[in-house]
Scaffold this motif. Sequence first.
Motif, mmCIF file in Angstrom:
data_model
loop_
_atom_site.group_PDB
_atom_site.id
_atom_site.type_symbol
_atom_site.label_atom_id
_atom_site.label_comp_id
_atom_site.label_asym_id
_atom_site.label_seq_id
_atom_site.Cartn_x
_atom_site.Cartn_y
_atom_site.Cartn_z
ATOM 1 N N ALA A 1 6.522 0.729 9.361
ATOM 2 C CA ALA A 1 5.229 0.326 8.748
ATOM 3 C C ALA A 1 5.362 0.524 7.227
ATOM 4 C CB ALA A 1 4.021 0.969 9.511
ATOM 5 N N ALA A 2 5.876 1.823 7.039
ATOM 6 C CA ALA A 2 5.609 2.749 5.602
ATOM 7 C C ALA A 2 6.641 1.599 4.786
ATOM 8 C CB ALA A 2 6.280 3.913 5.666
ATOM 9 N N ALA A 3 7.858 1.215 5.257
ATOM 10 C CA ALA A 3 8.729 0.436 4.415
ATOM 11 C C ALA A 3 8.258 -0.820 4.178
ATOM 12 C CB ALA A 3 10.090 0.424 5.156
ATOM 13 N N VAL A 4 7.548 -1.544 5.087
ATOM 14 C CA VAL A 4 6.853 -2.745 4.859
ATOM 15 C C VAL A 4 5.742 -2.890 3.909
ATOM 16 C CG1 VAL A 4 5.727 -4.534 5.895
ATOM 17 C CG2 VAL A 4 7.692 -3.817 7.351
ATOM 18 N N LEU A 5 4.794 -1.700 3.882
ATOM 19 C CA LEU A 5 3.825 -1.524 3.220
ATOM 20 C C LEU A 5 4.330 -1.136 1.785
ATOM 21 C CD1 LEU A 5 1.220 0.293 5.376
ATOM 22 C CD2 LEU A 5 1.239 -1.942 4.530
ATOM 23 N N VAL A 6 5.359 -0.435 1.485
ATOM 24 C CA VAL A 6 5.627 -0.276 0.081
ATOM 25 C C VAL A 6 6.420 -1.300 -0.631
ATOM 26 C CG1 VAL A 6 7.058 1.413 -0.986
ATOM 27 C CG2 VAL A 6 5.745 2.376 0.720
ATOM 28 N N LEU A 7 7.104 -1.948 0.211
ATOM 29 C CA LEU A 7 7.762 -3.122 -0.320
ATOM 30 C C LEU A 7 6.758 -4.216 -0.649
ATOM 31 C CD1 LEU A 7 10.979 -3.526 1.987
ATOM 32 C CD2 LEU A 7 10.724 -3.148 -0.476
ATOM 33 N N ALA A 8 5.552 -4.486 0.231
ATOM 34 C CA ALA A 8 4.852 -5.225 0.055
ATOM 35 C C ALA A 8 3.855 -4.866 -1.455
ATOM 36 C CB ALA A 8 3.742 -5.435 0.867
ATOM 37 N N ALA A 9 3.797 -3.656 -1.658
ATOM 38 C CA ALA A 9 3.079 -3.175 -2.760
ATOM 39 C C ALA A 9 3.915 -3.378 -3.907
ATOM 40 C CB ALA A 9 2.872 -1.308 -2.683
ATOM 41 N N GLY A 10 5.222 -3.195 -3.895
ATOM 42 C CA GLY A 10 6.048 -3.521 -5.041
ATOM 43 C C GLY A 10 6.157 -4.926 -5.321
ATOM 44 N N PHE A 11 5.836 -5.956 -4.368
ATOM 45 C CA PHE A 11 5.705 -7.383 -4.619
ATOM 46 C C PHE A 11 4.534 -7.558 -5.398
ATOM 47 C CE2 PHE A 11 3.853 -11.519 -3.337
ATOM 48 C CZ PHE A 11 4.908 -12.346 -3.863
ATOM 49 N N LEU A 12 3.393 -7.099 -4.791
ATOM 50 C CA LEU A 12 2.023 -7.256 -5.376
ATOM 51 C C LEU A 12 2.026 -6.732 -6.727
ATOM 52 C CD1 LEU A 12 -0.881 -7.931 -4.942
ATOM 53 C CD2 LEU A 12 -1.445 -5.770 -4.113
ATOM 54 N N MET A 13 2.556 -5.503 -6.858
ATOM 55 C CA MET A 13 2.446 -5.025 -8.278
ATOM 56 C C MET A 13 3.238 -5.974 -9.442
ATOM 57 S SD MET A 13 4.450 -1.718 -10.095
ATOM 58 C CE MET A 13 5.767 -2.418 -9.999
ATOM 59 N N ALA A 14 4.644 -6.221 -8.937
ATOM 60 C CA ALA A 14 5.077 -7.217 -9.990
ATOM 61 C C ALA A 14 4.682 -8.757 -10.119
ATOM 62 C CB ALA A 14 6.819 -7.673 -9.081
ATOM 63 N N SER A 15 3.939 -9.050 -8.947
ATOM 64 C CA SER A 15 3.171 -10.443 -9.126
ATOM 65 C C SER A 15 1.975 -10.552 -10.258
ATOM 66 C CB SER A 15 2.894 -10.987 -7.735
ATOM 67 O OG SER A 15 1.916 -10.225 -7.343
ATOM 68 N N ARG A 16 1.449 -9.095 -10.329
ATOM 69 C CA ARG A 16 0.321 -8.981 -11.277
ATOM 70 C C ARG A 16 0.972 -8.442 -12.606
ATOM 71 N NH1 ARG A 16 -4.779 -8.817 -8.843
ATOM 72 N NH2 ARG A 16 -5.651 -7.627 -10.194
ATOM 73 N N ALA A 17 2.147 -8.180 -13.059
ATOM 74 C CA ALA A 17 2.523 -7.498 -13.888
ATOM 75 C C ALA A 17 2.677 -8.644 -15.145
ATOM 76 C CB ALA A 17 3.822 -6.625 -13.822
#
Length: 423
Positions: free
Chosen positions: A315-331
Amino acid sequence: MPSGPPAAAGRAARRGWAQALGTVLAGLVAMGAVAALGLWAAGAADLPDNAFPRVVVATVVTAVGGALEMSGDAGDLAATDAGLIVMPLSVTLTGALVIGRGFVRPLRHRAVGGAGELAGWAGRIAVLWLLALLGTAFAARQTFEVSLGEGLLEDLGDLFGVSPTVGFTADVPLTVLFGLLWLAGVLVLALLVSHRTPLPGPLLRLRTSAGPAAYAMVALLLACVVIGVVVALVAAGTRGSPADTFAVLLLGLPNLAWPALTIGLGATWNGRVEGPFGLPMPRVLDEVLRTPDVSTVNVGTLAERDGRMWWLLVAAAVLVLAAGFLMASRAPARRPAWLHAVHLAVALALTVLVIGLVARISAHYGLSVLGIGDLGGGLSGQVFLRPRLWGAVGLALLWGLVAGFLGALPARWAGGRPGRVRS
């Protein structure tokens, strides 16, 4: 006759104070309601001497970082000792969401945000929040009589007229200090994650740089809470004890969900539960903590008692990877992947640092009469849980570097380039 502009400015100022008062009151009412419902589910409504309202106020005080001082009085023939350090993070999160939204909502109707207007709006909220802190801090005080139980201690208490009491009062200076720091953090974070709020040039550049990472971390923490709610409701439906479950949901769900995220990232916490006292927590965690010595809490020790705990890592791996995608998509566009990795690493490390500071728990109580029921045993109890903080922060840096880099790649494929996806 007053001229038009001064009169309009006066009306705007009055309207600004009214809006600020509404924001502060909404935050306090929401926090008080969540605290009251949680304490009611935990059985605190039956406290003697009409103490329930003051306990609710004390819960709100601790939720914004305020400090409670525990005191005891058992006369000349007895001694008491008590202490409590815990933030009810469900109440904290509720207040942050309500006040943060109330802060940015009026600003969204402006075409251009000026520094003076922004400072004035934040200052009004801060002044009213200061008054609210003073009021709640002075109201958060209560004394309870402690039962000596049955047997020899009860007989000694009756013989010598011992009626031990324990109480709490808010430390007003510390409550004001940490309460204002909490408000400042909420307001700054609200500006960073709100794309539709106009800001002056320097703050706009800061939000462009740090805003995507801040948004991703807020989304990560809220996702952990949502998952925790689902797990808790399933557990309540299958195992019973709905009142206990709702008490945890309304008072301290992030106190469990956010440390679980750090454990999934590989962090280690130390803790212990001793005596008849304890805190509502999952059975597997209570089993790990109820040992003669200080316990180690990590994925391995939890999985020894329940193999499903390995899912914390997934769960931690999936959530952190999703956070990385979300950050990049808004950058911003054309930001290189390595810079995404650095931003997420710093943001995740700061997030884990904050979790380690606010989610730690420490509580103890002891009572003795004529030396019987030693403060270190007998009627005593203690609960504590604290992280190995710097190890957890280091692991978060590593996870952030990997997830930030990997998250930038699908963001490029999904939107052509980072920065194309907007809320």
